[in-house]
Design an enzyme around this catalytic site. Structure first.
Site, short mmCIF file in Angstrom:
data_model
loop_
_atom_site.label_atom_id
_atom_site.label_comp_id
_atom_site.label_asym_id
_atom_site.label_seq_id
_atom_site.Cartn_x
_atom_site.Cartn_y
_atom_site.Cartn_z
N MET A 29 36.31 -24.74 -12.70
CA MET A 29 36.41 -25.81 -13.78
C MET A 29 37.02 -24.92 -15.23
O MET A 29 37.27 -25.38 -16.11
CB MET A 29 34.97 -26.01 -14.54
CG MET A 29 33.98 -26.73 -12.97
SD MET A 29 32.82 -28.55 -13.67
CE MET A 29 31.72 -27.14 -14.30
N HIS A 36 35.62 -15.37 -11.40
CA HIS A 36 36.96 -16.55 -10.38
C HIS A 36 37.95 -15.75 -10.22
O HIS A 36 37.90 -15.94 -9.27
CB HIS A 36 37.56 -17.30 -11.83
CG HIS A 36 36.55 -18.06 -12.44
ND1 HIS A 36 36.43 -18.52 -13.48
CD2 HIS A 36 35.22 -19.63 -11.85
CE1 HIS A 36 34.77 -19.36 -13.57
NE2 HIS A 36 34.49 -20.10 -13.07
N GLY A 148 31.32 -18.45 -6.00
CA GLY A 148 30.12 -17.48 -6.03
C GLY A 148 28.71 -17.74 -6.13
O GLY A 148 28.40 -19.08 -6.33
N ASP A 151 25.85 -19.61 -8.49
CA ASP A 151 25.40 -20.69 -8.67
C ASP A 151 24.81 -20.93 -6.79
O ASP A 151 25.44 -21.68 -6.35
CB ASP A 151 26.43 -22.41 -9.05
CG ASP A 151 26.99 -21.45 -9.93
OD1 ASP A 151 26.38 -22.51 -10.96
OD2 ASP A 151 27.78 -21.81 -10.36
N LEU A 177 29.52 -11.17 -10.56
CA LEU A 177 29.97 -9.84 -11.29
C LEU A 177 29.29 -10.53 -12.66
O LEU A 177 29.36 -11.22 -13.14
CB LEU A 177 31.74 -10.37 -10.89
CG LEU A 177 32.50 -9.60 -10.68
CD1 LEU A 177 32.43 -9.79 -9.59
CD2 LEU A 177 34.16 -9.68 -11.39
O1 PAF Z 1 31.35 -24.10 -9.40
C1 PAF Z 1 32.10 -24.89 -10.03
O2 PAF Z 1 32.85 -24.34 -11.19
C2 PAF Z 1 31.86 -26.02 -10.91
O3 PAF Z 1 30.45 -26.57 -9.31
C3 PAF Z 1 32.78 -26.31 -8.46
C4 PAF Z 1 32.36 -26.04 -7.40
C5 PAF Z 1 34.21 -25.97 -9.67
C6 PAF Z 1 32.41 -28.37 -8.46
O4 PAF Z 1 32.95 -28.46 -10.05
#
Ligand code: PAF
Length: 281
Positions: A29, A36, A148, A151, A177
């Site tokens: 996002m 990331h 990651g 979540d 991280l």
């Molecule tokens: O983890 C995230 O950034 C979001 O939940 C994802 C997997 C990109 C879905 O919008």
């Protein structure tokens, strides 16, 4: 690096990729941070080409303020990605490229995974995640998609989603991280003041303490210990603490030697909601 804002043009570009070339995919996002980037680097190491999507998905927010305040930094994101070596595609769509007139989520049954923790506190969140991840996987058609472990519940749900929808993709979980002070990297950290950023380390410190004491204390004692730690730190408001089975994500009442457990925390620093987790055994 090539940037696409429309799925048709990206799909066309992807259709010319050689049959045996592997495509890696990192859905994000945006408001990219080192966490990331580590996913993208893993993906670049394991695939010929990597697609990174940057899209703040409205259907996974159950709170309009959170959606409005979610950090959006596309220029910074692109400069970070530009520094990486390897073949990279960035997909940066508008809402209308992924949703038709009704910006709504499909209803999913993830076998109960969706009813625990985040599912209880963010109603409909995982329907939104399932909807967008399914759309993105069908567009990009990657060999491997990277998520990651911060979540962790999302990661387990995405694995379930691809099993339910029989999508031919491998889902790869990557370690959390952390900042120098232990705070899990997150796009939401950008919303913390310097003071909140320091105070938020209590989340990491508490998880670590739970991990250290996991073999010597009962789950009841550990729950009490966590409640006490947050009472001592009133600037962080604990939303939930759970020790859960890593597979089912069900709350553990007592320890069973053959099961794997993880500790999960969600807490508010002011208006900013932070989550973290840690394996215990
Ligand atoms: O983890 C995230 O950034 C979001 O939940 C994802 C997997 C990109 C879905 O919008």
């Amino acid at each position: 690096m090539v940037i696409y804002t429309q799925k048709e043009t990206m799909v066309q570009a992807l259709s010319s990729v050689a049959k045996n070339d592997k495509i890696g995919f990192v859905p994000t996002m945006g408001a990219l941070h080192k966490g990331h980037i580590s996913l993208v680097v893993n993906a670049l190491n394991e695939n010929h080409l990597v697609v990174v999507s940057i899209f703040v998905n409205p259907t996974q927010f159950n709170n309009n303020t959170d959606l409005a305040k979610y950090p959006r930094t596309p220029e910074d994101d692109i400069s970070l990605l530009k520094n990486l070596k390897g073949e990279l595609i960035v997909y940066l769509p508008e809402v209308s490229d992924l949703y038709d007139d009704s910006v709504s989520a499909k209803k999913y049954n993830f076998g109960g995974l969706e009813n625990e923790m985040e599912g209880k506190h963010r109603k409909g969140h995982f329907d939104g995640v399932g909807t967008i991840v399914s759309k993105l996987l069908r567009i990009v058609k990657p060999n491997i998609a990277y998520f990651g472990e911060k979540d962790f519940q999302q990661l387990q749900i995405v694995k379930k989603l691809v099993a339910i929808e029989k999508l031919p993709v491998k889902i790869m979980g990557c370690p959390i991280l952390r900042e120098k002070n232990g705070l899990a990297m997150s796009s939401r950290n950008k919303r913390l003041s310097a003071k909140q950023f320091e105070e938020a380390t209590i989340i990491y410190k508490t998880l670590n303490e739970v991990r250290e004491k996991f073999s010597s204390k009962s789950i009841k004692e550990l729950n009490a210990l966590v409640a006490e730690r947050f009472l001592q730190n009133p600037n962080l408001k604990l939303e939930y603490f759970e020790i859960a089975n890593e597979e089912t994500l069900k709350t553990a009442k007592q320890k069973n030697k053959s099961s794997k457990y993880r500790a999960f925390i969600a807490a508010f620093a002011g208006e900013v909601r932070l989550i973290d987790n840690m394996p215990l055994n």
